[in-house]
Design an enzyme around this catalytic site. Sequence first.
Site, PDB file in Angstrom:
ATOM      1  N   SER A  40      50.145 -84.188  15.316  1.00  0.00           N
ATOM      2  CA  SER A  40      50.500 -82.849  15.792  1.00  0.00           C
ATOM      3  C   SER A  40      50.587 -82.739  17.311  1.00  0.00           C
ATOM      4  CB  SER A  40      49.516 -81.807  15.262  1.00  0.00           C
ATOM      5  OG  SER A  40      48.262 -81.921  15.905  1.00  0.00           O
ATOM      6  N   LYS A  83      44.713 -78.847  20.175  1.00  0.00           N
ATOM      7  CA  LYS A  83      46.001 -78.182  20.410  1.00  0.00           C
ATOM      8  C   LYS A  83      46.107 -77.781  21.876  1.00  0.00           C
ATOM      9  CE  LYS A  83      46.677 -78.200  15.935  1.00  0.00           C
ATOM     10  NZ  LYS A  83      47.436 -79.269  15.364  1.00  0.00           N
TER      11      LYS A  83
END
Length: 179
Positions: A40, A83
């Site tokens: 990701s 993230k």
Amino acid sequence: MKKSIAKELGAWLLYILIIIGISYLVITFVGQRTQVSGSSMETTLSDGDQLIVDKISYRFRDPSRYDIVVFPYKYEKNTYYIKRIIGLPGETVQIVDGYVYIDGQMLDEHYGNEVMENAGIAEEPVVLGDDEYFVLGDNRNNSQDSRAANVGVIHREDLLGRAWVRIWPLNKFGVIRHE
């Protein structure tokens, strides 16, 4: 002679206890090792990268846009996500035609590898509270992030820390650039 052995043994025991105590303090308050699992955050971070997370800097300053942060996934114990912060407290985030808009202005950023195919909950404007952050993975079409209802916005208290140093693989060793 027995006293000198006992004295030497006591000194070593004290030394080991001090090292254990310092290690505990560092892991609890300063830094923690974590491993990237999944793609990701490609191309910034790769599956299997080993990182040190800085747990102390957010005690002295607020998180910034583009910081790479680590936070716990609220539905699975001992699972952490990594993230990039995109939206800051008080801002309105929306994804329109695959691009991020902050307070109605397109965000000029280059982290996403491609145009986002799914806006998720950000299809409608997401108004962030005083302690809320909107996070996205750099590999936008392969990331479970704030667009997903099961992740949603991240509260300041949930931020474990900021990705600081990549320690593995050795050929990529170094401080992680956030901007």
